[in-house]
Design a protein around this motif. Structure first.
Motif, mmCIF file in Angstrom:
data_model
loop_
_atom_site.group_PDB
_atom_site.id
_atom_site.type_symbol
_atom_site.label_atom_id
_atom_site.label_comp_id
_atom_site.label_asym_id
_atom_site.label_seq_id
_atom_site.Cartn_x
_atom_site.Cartn_y
_atom_site.Cartn_z
ATOM 1 N N PHE A 280 0.801 -1.374 0.004
ATOM 2 C CA PHE A 280 0.415 0.115 0.071
ATOM 3 C C PHE A 280 0.589 0.967 -0.335
ATOM 4 C CE2 PHE A 280 -1.747 3.466 2.982
ATOM 5 C CZ PHE A 280 -2.769 4.072 1.663
ATOM 6 N N LEU A 281 1.802 0.881 0.865
ATOM 7 C CA LEU A 281 2.613 2.952 0.925
ATOM 8 C C LEU A 281 3.870 2.570 -0.231
ATOM 9 C CD1 LEU A 281 3.899 2.151 4.801
ATOM 10 C CD2 LEU A 281 2.556 4.050 3.461
ATOM 11 N N ARG A 282 3.915 1.061 -0.762
ATOM 12 C CA ARG A 282 4.667 1.628 -2.243
ATOM 13 C C ARG A 282 4.177 2.235 -2.992
ATOM 14 N NH1 ARG A 282 4.561 -3.894 -4.489
ATOM 15 N NH2 ARG A 282 2.936 -3.194 -5.135
ATOM 16 N N ASP A 283 2.826 1.448 -3.067
ATOM 17 C CA ASP A 283 1.711 2.091 -4.834
ATOM 18 C C ASP A 283 1.090 4.023 -3.960
ATOM 19 O OD1 ASP A 283 2.278 -0.423 -5.331
ATOM 20 O OD2 ASP A 283 0.390 -0.446 -4.791
ATOM 21 N N GLN A 284 1.093 3.648 -2.591
ATOM 22 C CA GLN A 284 1.371 5.639 -2.345
ATOM 23 C C GLN A 284 1.667 6.637 -2.546
ATOM 24 O OE1 GLN A 284 0.908 7.273 1.395
ATOM 25 N NE2 GLN A 284 -1.004 7.248 1.981
ATOM 26 N N GLN A 285 3.230 5.936 -2.130
ATOM 27 C CA GLN A 285 4.276 6.801 -2.446
ATOM 28 C C GLN A 285 4.743 7.428 -3.329
ATOM 29 O OE1 GLN A 285 7.492 6.597 0.791
ATOM 30 N NE2 GLN A 285 6.166 6.402 2.001
ATOM 31 N N ARG A 286 4.853 6.309 -4.388
ATOM 32 C CA ARG A 286 4.860 6.154 -6.340
ATOM 33 C C ARG A 286 4.220 7.244 -6.693
ATOM 34 N NH1 ARG A 286 4.617 0.560 -8.028
ATOM 35 N NH2 ARG A 286 6.730 0.125 -7.810
ATOM 36 N N GLY A 287 2.787 6.982 -6.187
ATOM 37 C CA GLY A 287 2.223 8.425 -6.819
ATOM 38 C C GLY A 287 2.518 9.347 -6.272
ATOM 39 N N PHE A 288 2.859 9.863 -5.199
ATOM 40 C CA PHE A 288 2.864 10.924 -4.118
ATOM 41 C C PHE A 288 4.280 12.080 -4.775
ATOM 42 C CE2 PHE A 288 6.142 12.874 -0.946
ATOM 43 C CZ PHE A 288 6.190 14.172 -1.000
ATOM 44 N N TYR A 289 5.771 10.831 -4.826
ATOM 45 C CA TYR A 289 6.633 11.209 -4.831
ATOM 46 C C TYR A 289 6.530 11.845 -6.558
ATOM 47 C CZ TYR A 289 9.068 10.105 -1.472
ATOM 48 O OH TYR A 289 9.847 10.370 0.247
ATOM 49 N N ALA A 302 3.965 20.711 -3.790
ATOM 50 C CA ALA A 302 3.804 19.031 -3.274
ATOM 51 C C ALA A 302 3.396 19.340 -2.317
ATOM 52 C CB ALA A 302 5.686 19.778 -3.642
ATOM 53 N N LEU A 303 3.094 20.463 -1.268
ATOM 54 C CA LEU A 303 3.135 20.636 0.114
ATOM 55 C C LEU A 303 1.327 20.005 -0.046
ATOM 56 C CD1 LEU A 303 3.305 20.432 3.265
ATOM 57 C CD2 LEU A 303 2.832 23.221 3.058
ATOM 58 N N ALA A 304 0.791 20.414 -0.548
ATOM 59 C CA ALA A 304 -0.495 20.051 -0.627
ATOM 60 C C ALA A 304 -0.755 18.288 -0.658
ATOM 61 C CB ALA A 304 -1.705 20.448 -1.680
ATOM 62 N N ALA A 305 -0.339 17.885 -1.781
ATOM 63 C CA ALA A 305 0.376 16.618 -2.322
ATOM 64 C C ALA A 305 1.261 15.409 -0.642
ATOM 65 C CB ALA A 305 1.709 15.664 -2.932
ATOM 66 N N TRP A 306 1.688 15.921 -0.346
ATOM 67 C CA TRP A 306 1.989 15.273 0.884
ATOM 68 C C TRP A 306 1.395 15.828 2.136
ATOM 69 C CZ3 TRP A 306 2.970 17.200 6.061
ATOM 70 C CH2 TRP A 306 4.183 16.050 6.473
ATOM 71 N N ASP A 307 0.533 16.837 2.564
ATOM 72 C CA ASP A 307 -0.443 16.432 3.670
ATOM 73 C C ASP A 307 -1.299 15.353 3.214
ATOM 74 O OD1 ASP A 307 0.074 17.927 4.598
ATOM 75 O OD2 ASP A 307 -0.222 20.295 4.092
ATOM 76 N N ARG A 308 -2.170 15.316 1.735
ATOM 77 C CA ARG A 308 -3.050 14.526 1.457
ATOM 78 C C ARG A 308 -2.219 13.146 1.866
ATOM 79 N NH1 ARG A 308 -4.119 17.357 -2.733
ATOM 80 N NH2 ARG A 308 -2.695 15.841 -4.453
ATOM 81 N N THR A 309 -1.490 12.610 1.270
ATOM 82 C CA THR A 309 -0.585 11.391 1.613
ATOM 83 C C THR A 309 -0.512 11.451 2.859
ATOM 84 O OG1 THR A 309 0.658 12.059 -1.014
ATOM 85 C CG2 THR A 309 0.775 10.111 0.624
ATOM 86 N N ARG A 310 0.097 11.908 3.622
ATOM 87 C CA ARG A 310 0.298 11.469 4.579
ATOM 88 C C ARG A 310 -0.920 11.732 5.775
ATOM 89 N NH1 ARG A 310 0.343 14.227 9.894
ATOM 90 N NH2 ARG A 310 -0.891 16.340 9.106
#
Length: 461
Positions: A280-289, A302-310
């Motif tokens: 799950f984290l692999r797929d999620q972070q692939r999208g975030f980065y 970039a910060l908005a994407a990080w906030d949503r992912t976190r």
């Protein structure tokens, strides 16, 4: 002061930088160097930190009472020696094998019917076997290039990796974890106390510890909580373990002990899950980065994407354990920030400014627990000052805890021996001795499976 973060492209780096932005005291961190072997992750993370600094500055400008934000400068590099040179503090937060490796650790273990979690059981052993040789080499480089720096280790398995690095760095490496702090904070609030006013009697290894008392004004208030079923079942650990089991223990375990006390239930839940946590984290972070690193994105994206992912990451944390326990989704109070980044900042302040603090940390045992030798890294309350972290004397462990702590420490010692010698026999022994791996045959198959998957285990023979 200069801070270097090893694994500077890692997802949790903005938590640390955000804490630094709020630090207005004298002698604060003025420069942060991010080191990572992945240039794309470094680029994305530098953009998130840039957005954080801009947001903090805008908020400050809007407040007449705010003196303004002096954001630490940020540089990025893929050269380890360059990153280390001149550092006062070094955060080690590496992930050998990446999230792809974590997903494989989980998958291979579950295929054998045993737990593959990142730090517990077979998955934690595989991760340790990959990570310890790298951590030792980093420690040697630090000793040569930045011998006066203090090293704060976040890298999991945190106790094991801290012990490996301490072979080179001695008392100048300290491990941290936010689990004990979060647990103590939740208990204190339930008892109507401010967390900073409570003394948490916590002892064990990393991800294997127990809160045995919580003293407020010199009085242990934990028995009052244990007697109150409604209160016990109103917070994360109470819902995971159940009031009856907590009363039987006379303590509140770290959440990771759910893997031990309810192992079959948890393994079954993990096997039935749509995908493992690592996948799950692999797929999620692939999208975030990919999103955070996109060229031409507007300021703040970039910060908005990080906030949503976190937010999604925190909400789904230990979801399988909650399912196995029949517990509901995490409550908002369990999702709040204030974990390892605040522990790290408090630790830095105490050392750099000689401001005495009491923190739960991973340090050498010395003579704290009589069942372990002096070099064993344990997780206990420590007094911190300019000379580092000093474990506080604690009552000895009850027998049920002694069994788990000594068994898992024996496993860690076999991992350290395997990493030092390249011995397959030590690696098999590490798997076979773990309480959650029930067969030498399974241990051998696990090692074969991991060695076939991970190039980082090619040293074992």
């Amino acid at each position: 002061m200069r801070l270097t973060i090893l694994g500077g492209g890692g997802f949790r780096v903005p938590l640390v930088y955000g804490a630094l932005l709020g630090d207005r005291a004298e002698g604060r961190v003025s420069h942060v160097t991010l080191y990572d072997e992945d240039p794309a992750r470094l680029t994305a993370m530098a953009r998130v930190l840039r957005d954080q600094a801009a947001e903090a500055s805008a908020v400050s400008a809007a407040s007449a009472a705010d003196p303004g934000v002096d954001a630490p400068a940020v540089t990025v590099t893929g050269d380890l020696d360059e990153a280390l040179r001149g550092a006062d503090f070094i955060f080690s937060a590496i992930r050998v094998g990446g999230l792809e490796g974590r997903a494989a650790d989980e998958r291979i273990a579950l295929a054998e019917g045993v737990l593959g979690q990142e730090t517990v059981g077979a998955g934690g052993i595989a991760y340790g076997l990959r990570t310890v040789p790298v951590a030792r080499e980093i420690a040697r480089r630090i000793a040569r290039t930045a011998p006066e720096a203090w090293v704060i280790n976040f890298t999991n398995p945190a106790g094991l990796v801290t012990e490996a690095m301490a072979e080179e760095l001695g008392e100048r490496v300290i491990g941290i974890c936010d689990s004990p702090v979060g647990l103590g904070r939740r208990i204190a609030r339930l008892l109507g106390a401010r967390p900073q006013d409570a003394w948490i009697d916590y002892v064990g290894l990393n991800h294997l510890g127990w809160v045995r008392g919580l003293r407020i004004g010199g009085c242990d208030e934990l028995p009052r909580l244990l007697a109150d079923t409604e209160a016990l079942e109103s917070f994360e650990e109470g819902r995971l373990f159940g009031a009856e089991w907590l009363r039987s223990l006379g303590a509140v375990p770290n959440e990771y002990l759910h893997y031990y006390y309810f192992n079959r239930d948890t393994v079954r839940a993990y096997q039935e899950a749509k995908q493992t946590r690592g996948a799950f984290l692999r797929d999620q972070q692939r999208g975030f980065y990919a999103e955070a690193g996109r060229a031409g994105a507007p300021a703040g994206a970039a910060l908005a994407a990080w906030d949503r992912t976190r937010a999604e990451r925190e909400a789904t944390y230990m979801a399988e354990n909650r399912e196995a326990a029949g517990a509901p989704e995490r409550e908002e109070s369990d999702l709040e920030s204030g974990g390892y980044e605040k522990v790290a900042l408090a630790l830095m302040r105490a050392i750099a400014r000689d401001e005495r603090a009491t923190l739960i940390l991973n340090v050498r045992n010395r003579s704290t627990l009589s069942v372990l030798d002096a070099e064993a890294v344990i997780e206990v309350p420590c007094l911190v000052d300019a000379n580092g972290a000093h474990p506080v004397g604690v009552e000895q462990l009850p027998l049920h805890a002694v069994g788990l702590v000594t068994a898992v420490k024996a496993v860690e010692r076999e991992i350290l021996a395997a990493a030092a010698s390249g011995s397959r026999a030590h690696a098999v022994k590490a798997f076979a001795l773990h309480p959650l791996v029930d067969s030498v045959g399974v241990a051998r198959r696990l090692l074969d499976g991991y060695a076939a998957e991970h190039p980082g285990l090619a040293y074992l023979r």
